[in-house]
Motif scaffolding. Structure first.
Motif, mmCIF file in Angstrom:
data_model
loop_
_atom_site.group_PDB
_atom_site.id
_atom_site.type_symbol
_atom_site.label_atom_id
_atom_site.label_comp_id
_atom_site.label_asym_id
_atom_site.label_seq_id
_atom_site.Cartn_x
_atom_site.Cartn_y
_atom_site.Cartn_z
ATOM 1 N N PRO A 118 0.817 -1.218 0.000
ATOM 2 C CA PRO A 118 0.000 0.000 0.000
ATOM 3 C C PRO A 118 0.850 1.267 0.000
ATOM 4 N N ALA A 119 0.215 2.385 -0.310
ATOM 5 C CA ALA A 119 0.918 3.670 -0.334
ATOM 6 C C ALA A 119 1.366 4.051 1.078
ATOM 7 N N ARG A 120 2.423 4.853 1.136
ATOM 8 C CA ARG A 120 2.880 5.394 2.418
ATOM 9 C C ARG A 120 3.390 6.815 2.174
ATOM 10 N N ARG A 135 -8.292 14.929 -0.481
ATOM 11 C CA ARG A 135 -9.236 14.758 -1.594
ATOM 12 C C ARG A 135 -8.737 13.733 -2.614
ATOM 13 N N LEU A 136 -7.435 13.433 -2.564
ATOM 14 C CA LEU A 136 -6.872 12.499 -3.537
ATOM 15 C C LEU A 136 -7.410 11.079 -3.368
ATOM 16 N N CYS A 137 -7.744 10.736 -2.138
ATOM 17 C CA CYS A 137 -7.973 9.312 -1.839
ATOM 18 C C CYS A 137 -9.452 8.943 -1.884
ATOM 19 N N PRO A 138 -9.820 7.953 -2.676
ATOM 20 C CA PRO A 138 -11.232 7.566 -2.778
ATOM 21 C C PRO A 138 -11.760 6.836 -1.550
ATOM 22 N N THR A 139 -10.849 6.379 -0.673
ATOM 23 C CA THR A 139 -11.316 5.635 0.499
ATOM 24 C C THR A 139 -11.060 6.368 1.811
ATOM 25 N N GLY A 140 -10.562 7.587 1.729
ATOM 26 C CA GLY A 140 -10.307 8.353 2.953
ATOM 27 C C GLY A 140 -9.116 7.839 3.746
ATOM 28 N N ALA A 141 -8.156 7.212 3.066
ATOM 29 C CA ALA A 141 -6.988 6.659 3.775
ATOM 30 C C ALA A 141 -5.997 7.738 4.188
ATOM 31 N N ILE A 142 -6.062 8.906 3.521
ATOM 32 C CA ILE A 142 -5.080 9.952 3.780
ATOM 33 C C ILE A 142 -5.654 10.977 4.755
ATOM 34 N N THR A 143 -4.861 11.284 5.796
ATOM 35 C CA THR A 143 -5.239 12.352 6.716
ATOM 36 C C THR A 143 -4.032 13.270 6.905
ATOM 37 N N ARG A 156 -0.591 11.285 7.079
ATOM 38 C CA ARG A 156 -0.651 9.862 7.429
ATOM 39 C C ARG A 156 -1.441 9.105 6.371
ATOM 40 N N VAL A 157 -1.051 7.841 6.174
ATOM 41 C CA VAL A 157 -1.837 6.939 5.321
ATOM 42 C C VAL A 157 -2.278 5.760 6.166
ATOM 43 N N ASP A 158 -3.566 5.518 6.203
ATOM 44 C CA ASP A 158 -4.096 4.321 6.848
ATOM 45 C C ASP A 158 -4.050 3.201 5.815
ATOM 46 N N ARG A 210 -6.930 1.063 4.774
ATOM 47 C CA ARG A 210 -7.972 1.584 3.882
ATOM 48 C C ARG A 210 -7.473 1.751 2.455
ATOM 49 N N CYS A 211 -6.183 1.548 2.235
ATOM 50 C CA CYS A 211 -5.602 1.796 0.903
ATOM 51 C C CYS A 211 -5.936 0.659 -0.052
ATOM 52 N N ILE A 212 -6.525 1.009 -1.180
ATOM 53 C CA ILE A 212 -6.866 0.005 -2.199
ATOM 54 C C ILE A 212 -5.847 0.000 -3.346
ATOM 55 N N LEU A 213 -4.732 0.688 -3.151
ATOM 56 C CA LEU A 213 -3.631 0.719 -4.122
ATOM 57 C C LEU A 213 -4.074 1.257 -5.491
ATOM 58 N N CYS A 214 -4.948 2.266 -5.457
ATOM 59 C CA CYS A 214 -5.389 2.829 -6.733
ATOM 60 C C CYS A 214 -4.267 3.611 -7.411
ATOM 61 N N GLY A 215 -3.311 4.118 -6.630
ATOM 62 C CA GLY A 215 -2.140 4.798 -7.193
ATOM 63 C C GLY A 215 -2.320 6.281 -7.428
ATOM 64 N N ARG A 216 -3.461 6.800 -7.095
ATOM 65 C CA ARG A 216 -3.728 8.204 -7.408
ATOM 66 C C ARG A 216 -2.809 9.153 -6.639
ATOM 67 N N CYS A 217 -2.618 8.889 -5.350
ATOM 68 C CA CYS A 217 -1.785 9.808 -4.554
ATOM 69 C C CYS A 217 -0.337 9.766 -5.023
ATOM 70 N N VAL A 218 0.155 8.571 -5.366
ATOM 71 C CA VAL A 218 1.548 8.444 -5.813
ATOM 72 C C VAL A 218 1.729 9.122 -7.170
ATOM 73 N N THR A 273 4.655 7.448 -1.710
ATOM 74 C CA THR A 273 5.323 6.404 -2.494
ATOM 75 C C THR A 273 4.696 5.069 -2.107
ATOM 76 N N TRP A 274 5.212 3.987 -2.715
ATOM 77 C CA TRP A 274 4.681 2.663 -2.399
ATOM 78 C C TRP A 274 5.500 2.013 -1.300
ATOM 79 N N SER A 275 4.846 1.207 -0.467
ATOM 80 C CA SER A 275 5.588 0.352 0.462
ATOM 81 C C SER A 275 6.249 -0.747 -0.339
HETATM 82 S S1 SF4 Z 1 -3.028 4.564 -3.398
HETATM 83 FE FE1 SF4 Z 1 -5.177 5.273 -3.681
HETATM 84 S S2 SF4 Z 1 -6.274 4.294 -1.978
HETATM 85 FE FE2 SF4 Z 1 -4.099 4.207 -1.453
HETATM 86 S S3 SF4 Z 1 -3.729 6.023 -0.184
HETATM 87 FE FE3 SF4 Z 1 -3.232 6.550 -2.327
HETATM 88 S S4 SF4 Z 1 -5.114 7.463 -3.154
HETATM 89 FE FE4 SF4 Z 1 -5.680 6.343 -1.267
#
Ligand code: SF4
Length: 262
Positions: free
Chosen positions: A32-34, A47-55, A62-64, A67-75, A83-85
């Motif tokens: 998952p993203a970190r 606003r980047l995260c579709p699942t609210g993982a970013i605070t 922080r990234v939870d 909740r990260c579905i690895l959509c890649g949008r934030c990265v 970045t990615w773990s």
């Molecule tokens: S990869 Fe997608 S789901 Fe994961 S923290 Fe980034 S925006 Fe959210």
């Protein structure tokens, strides 16, 4: 000579030696993203995260990972901040809070208590271990990875771990899916039908938090509302190595913070 014999001779032994030996595939797995260690202004990152993982709290991003579905949008959109773990076995945690990166201050004490509770039960599970899998509303991706564990590459049986169809014979409950309300009853019945001591593993972001379906009327936003989870495995889906890592933690073969082959 059959084609399968020839293929076997050509390929040699394909079974991984992990965890006794490192496996490059496990190390190269993208988790998952970190957030990157950074400071400065962070405008509207949530606003980047579709699942609210970013605070963002007091300038700390922080990234939870639960909740990260690895959509890649934030990265993709903020490569200087996210970045990615790396590595397949990172995102297994004994508490839900442990999946929040960087850690919250209260996480250490909660993890120590969870580790003690788990150790008490795993002492009884050190030999042959049987696992019951329940799909509580999965999209099927975690099932592919669990299925891979039974093939020649991972060969789950070499570690004394077996899948069973009966909760009565199961020591470990492997749960996938976002926790659909229709599966709450069967999931709880399965858990209640297992003998003590038992360990529950939530496999994948959906099971941990509900993923994209969190907050939906159709789900309980993860499976913790139905069964008490001992080990959380983030990832969408997690790799077979990630699931294997959690199984080996569950049976006391590995400790959560380091590799300790028996
Ligand atoms: S990869 Fe997608 S789901 Fe994961 S923290 Fe980034 S925006 Fe959210």
């Amino acid at each position: 000579m059959s084609i399968w014999v020839l293929r076997g001779l050509r390929d040699g032994v394909v079974t991984t030696r992990w965890p006794a030996r490192p496996d490059p595939y496990a190390e190269a797995w993208r988790g998952p993203a970190r957030p990157l260690e950074q400071a400065g202004r962070h405008i509207d990152l949530t606003r980047l995260c579709p699942t609210g993982a970013i605070t963002v709290t007091d300038g700390t991003v922080r990234v939870d990972q639960g909740r990260c579905i690895l959509c890649g949008r934030c990265v993709a959109e903020r490569p200087g901040v996210f970045t990615w773990s790396e590595g397949a076995t990172g995102p297994a945690a004994l508490t839900r809070e442990q999946l929040i990166i960087p850690e919250l201050p209260e996480t250490d004490a909660a993890v120590a208590a969870a580790r003690a509770r788990l150790a008490e039960r795993t002492r009884a599970l050190r030999r042959s271990v049987h696992v019951r899998h329940v799909d509580a509303g999965s999209d099927g991706s975690e099932e592919w990875e669990i299925q891979a564990l039974l093939g020649p590459v991972y060969d789950l049986h070499r570690l004394g771990v077996f899948i069973t169809a009966s909760p009565r014979h199961a020591d470990v409950l492997l749960v996938t899916g976002a926790g659909t309300r229709g599966m709450s009853g069967p999931l709880r019945t399965t858990y209640d039908g297992m003998p003590d001591p038992k360990v529950v593993i939530a496999v994948g972001t959906d099971a941990v938090s509900g993923g994209l379906l969190a907050g939906s009327e159709a789900t309980t936003s993860g499976v913790t509302a139905t069964v008490p989870v001992d080990i959380f495995v983030a990832g969408s889906p997690p790799s077979p190595f990630g699931i294997l890592n959690a199984l080996l933690i569950a049976v006391g073969y590995l400790v959560p913070d380091g590799k300790r082959p028996r």
